[in-house]
Design an enzyme around this catalytic site. Structure first.
Site, PDB file in Angstrom:
ATOM      1  N   HIS A  25     -16.959  23.017 -58.874  1.00 23.48           N
ATOM      2  CA  HIS A  25     -16.641  23.168 -60.304  1.00 23.48           C
ATOM      3  C   HIS A  25     -17.234  22.076 -61.205  1.00 23.48           C
ATOM      4  O   HIS A  25     -18.009  22.352 -62.123  1.00 23.48           O
ATOM      5  CB  HIS A  25     -15.121  23.113 -60.514  1.00 23.48           C
ATOM      6  CG  HIS A  25     -14.320  24.041 -59.692  1.00 23.48           C
ATOM      7  ND1 HIS A  25     -14.184  25.374 -59.980  1.00 23.48           N
ATOM      8  CD2 HIS A  25     -13.569  23.825 -58.579  1.00 23.48           C
ATOM      9  CE1 HIS A  25     -13.388  25.944 -59.103  1.00 23.48           C
ATOM     10  NE2 HIS A  25     -12.991  25.025 -58.230  1.00 23.48           N
ATOM     11  N   ASP A  26     -16.770  20.832 -60.971  1.00 27.68           N
ATOM     12  CA  ASP A  26     -16.995  19.777 -61.965  1.00 27.68           C
ATOM     13  C   ASP A  26     -18.465  19.399 -62.128  1.00 27.68           C
ATOM     14  O   ASP A  26     -18.896  18.991 -63.220  1.00 27.68           O
ATOM     15  CB  ASP A  26     -16.179  18.527 -61.595  1.00 27.68           C
ATOM     16  CG  ASP A  26     -14.682  18.804 -61.633  1.00 27.68           C
ATOM     17  OD1 ASP A  26     -14.292  19.854 -62.184  1.00 27.68           O
ATOM     18  OD2 ASP A  26     -13.921  17.970 -61.115  1.00 27.68           O
TER      19      ASP A  26
ATOM     20  N   ASP B 248     -14.686  17.986 -55.888  1.00 25.21           N
ATOM     21  CA  ASP B 248     -15.822  18.372 -56.745  1.00 25.21           C
ATOM     22  C   ASP B 248     -16.069  17.320 -57.818  1.00 25.21           C
ATOM     23  O   ASP B 248     -17.209  17.154 -58.274  1.00 25.21           O
ATOM     24  CB  ASP B 248     -15.605  19.765 -57.359  1.00 25.21           C
ATOM     25  CG  ASP B 248     -14.277  19.879 -58.061  1.00 25.21           C
ATOM     26  OD1 ASP B 248     -13.256  19.413 -57.522  1.00 25.21           O
ATOM     27  OD2 ASP B 248     -14.246  20.440 -59.173  1.00 25.21           O
ATOM     28  N   ASP B 249     -15.035  16.572 -58.196  1.00 20.60           N
ATOM     29  CA  ASP B 249     -15.236  15.434 -59.113  1.00 20.60           C
ATOM     30  C   ASP B 249     -16.190  14.417 -58.492  1.00 20.60           C
ATOM     31  O   ASP B 249     -17.034  13.831 -59.180  1.00 20.60           O
ATOM     32  CB  ASP B 249     -13.914  14.714 -59.400  1.00 20.60           C
ATOM     33  CG  ASP B 249     -12.840  15.613 -59.979  1.00 20.60           C
ATOM     34  OD1 ASP B 249     -12.291  16.426 -59.225  1.00 20.60           O
ATOM     35  OD2 ASP B 249     -12.562  15.496 -61.184  1.00 20.60           O
TER      36      ASP B 249
ATOM     37  N   ASN C 236      -6.959  22.581 -64.695  1.00 16.47           N
ATOM     38  CA  ASN C 236      -7.093  21.460 -65.647  1.00 16.47           C
ATOM     39  C   ASN C 236      -6.354  21.728 -66.961  1.00 16.47           C
ATOM     40  O   ASN C 236      -5.876  20.797 -67.617  1.00 16.47           O
ATOM     41  CB  ASN C 236      -8.568  21.158 -65.952  1.00 16.47           C
ATOM     42  CG  ASN C 236      -9.273  20.503 -64.784  1.00 16.47           C
ATOM     43  OD1 ASN C 236      -8.619  20.006 -63.862  1.00 16.47           O
ATOM     44  ND2 ASN C 236     -10.600  20.518 -64.797  1.00 16.47           N
TER      45      ASN C 236
ATOM     46  N   GLU D  91      -6.106  28.200 -65.426  1.00 16.85           N
ATOM     47  CA  GLU D  91      -6.915  27.304 -64.570  1.00 16.85           C
ATOM     48  C   GLU D  91      -6.211  25.947 -64.519  1.00 16.85           C
ATOM     49  O   GLU D  91      -5.553  25.529 -65.480  1.00 16.85           O
ATOM     50  CB  GLU D  91      -8.320  27.197 -65.185  1.00 16.85           C
ATOM     51  CG  GLU D  91      -9.289  26.336 -64.399  1.00 16.85           C
ATOM     52  CD  GLU D  91      -9.119  24.843 -64.662  1.00 16.85           C
ATOM     53  OE1 GLU D  91      -9.402  24.058 -63.750  1.00 16.85           O
ATOM     54  OE2 GLU D  91      -8.687  24.478 -65.774  1.00 16.85           O
TER      55      GLU D  91
ATOM     56  N   ASN E 152      -6.483  29.957 -61.489  1.00 15.47           N
ATOM     57  CA  ASN E 152      -6.449  29.565 -60.078  1.00 15.47           C
ATOM     58  C   ASN E 152      -5.138  28.881 -59.695  1.00 15.47           C
ATOM     59  O   ASN E 152      -4.894  28.635 -58.526  1.00 15.47           O
ATOM     60  CB  ASN E 152      -7.657  28.698 -59.689  1.00 15.47           C
ATOM     61  CG  ASN E 152      -7.740  27.391 -60.475  1.00 15.47           C
ATOM     62  OD1 ASN E 152      -6.909  27.108 -61.327  1.00 15.47           O
ATOM     63  ND2 ASN E 152      -8.762  26.606 -60.187  1.00 15.47           N
TER      64      ASN E 152
END
Ligand code: BDR
Ligand code: CA
Length: 322
Positions: A238-239, A13-14, A165, A163, A157
């Site tokens: 996400h990102d 996703d990054d 990060n 989460e 997650n």
């Protein structure tokens, strides 16, 4: 134009966040900094360089921190595979890294620009950002804001409470949330709404070409790992939500809260404890006046999924035509 520095750990996703930032004319991507997170910093840096090489993204890429501030390294191999970006095939990187460490790149870039013109967008563990704050505290008043993927007010997650990060460097997250700047938390509550639904995948397929293929391969890989581990229907992008919000602030609605990072809990380490103003807000976090609540953080709550999809497809079309 919104000037941003994307601090990332590609990461599937990054990679889409990089494409969205590079593909939208409202974003001035000043640089990409890398951090250890989804995989070690050698791999996340190689992946960032490969994505930029493959799709003609010409911005400085600076390699950052090889591990968290205090705790042992935690990687997300079970989600992103052994390279940090398993699945799609990318060419080797064909251009040079910026000579500076990511922390110095962030400081130099922020301090060289007019005050309040640059937004930091961390979408991996916040190690580089925390180190930059410690090395040059003036960046806190110099940046416009921080729009960060990470945290959650409902579920985790990597543990039930945390989460990834935040869990991967909770002390760094603590530094970032305690600094006196404007932080928007784009957590799982929001990013789990940013799923690559069959409709979005069809639209990407219809654009065609190598970048569309890359994105579809990303989602195909992530579907196999997210599906089993997170029990959400489709891959969460996400990102890219942070970049989407920089393009169009109405892509999600927000609420004000006071967010504290749990750095010591036996079962809750890495949890972002959110005290929402709208929900009545506890006056104190820990019961003493010094722990008085200050609703100065912003929490992303509800995504406009259609708008988000339009932004992803629009960036893909622009990059494909370029
Ligand atoms: C976050 O962790 C990583 O796996 C993703 O790239 C995203 O930044 C989601 O918890
Ligand atoms: Ca990430």
């Amino acid at each position: 134009m919104e000037k941003i520095i994307l601090d990332c750990d590609p990461g599937h996703d990054d990679a889409i966040a990089i494409l969205l930032a590079a593909g939208n004319p409202k974003i001035d991507l000043l640089g990409i900094t890398t951090v250890s997170g989804n995989h070690n910093v050698e791999n996340t840096t190689r992946n960032a360089l490969s994505v930029c090489t493959a799709y003609g993204i010409k911005v400085p890429v600076a390699k950052g921190s090889p591990g968290p501030l205090i705790i042992d390294q935690v990687l997300a191999v079970e989600i992103h595979g052994d390279t940090g970006l398993d699945g799609p095939v990318l060419p080797p990187a064909s251009f040079e890294l910026d000579k500076r460490h990511a922390v110095d790149f962030i400081i130099d870039t922020v301090m060289a620009h007019e005050p309040k013109t640059i937004t930091l967008v961390p979408v991996g563990p916040y190690t580089n950002i925390a180190l930059a704050v410690r090395k040059e505290p003036r960046i806190v008043s110099q940046v416009k804001r921080v729009v960060a993927m990470g945290g959650s007010f409902t579920r985790g997650n990597i543990t039930p409470a945390a989460e990834f990060n935040i869990y991967a460097d909770p002390e760094a997250a603590d530094v970032v949330f305690r600094a006196a700047w404007d932080v928007t938390m784009v957590g799982l509550d929001l990013t789990h709404q940013a799923q690559a639904t069959p409709d979005l995948q069809d639209r990407v397929r219809a654009v065609g070409g190598p970048i569309a293929r890359f994105i579809l391969d990303i989602w195909a890989f992530i579907a196999t790992t997210h599906g089993g581990l997170l029990q959400i229907a489709y891959p969460a992008v996400h990102d890219a939500c942070c970049v989407a919000a920089m393009i169009d602030g109405s892509v999600f609605i927000t609420e004000k809260a006071d967010i504290r990072v749990e750095i010591a809990g036996r079962w809750t380490k890495g949890m972002t404890v959110c005290n929402f103003e709208k929900m009545g807000g506890m006056r104190h976090f820990g019961g003493t006046a010094s722990e008085q609540t200050d609703f100065r953080h912003t929490v992303a709550m509800k995504l406009d999924h259609a708008k988000f999809c339009d932004l992803v497809v629009d960036a893909l079309e622009r990059l494909t035509k370029a």
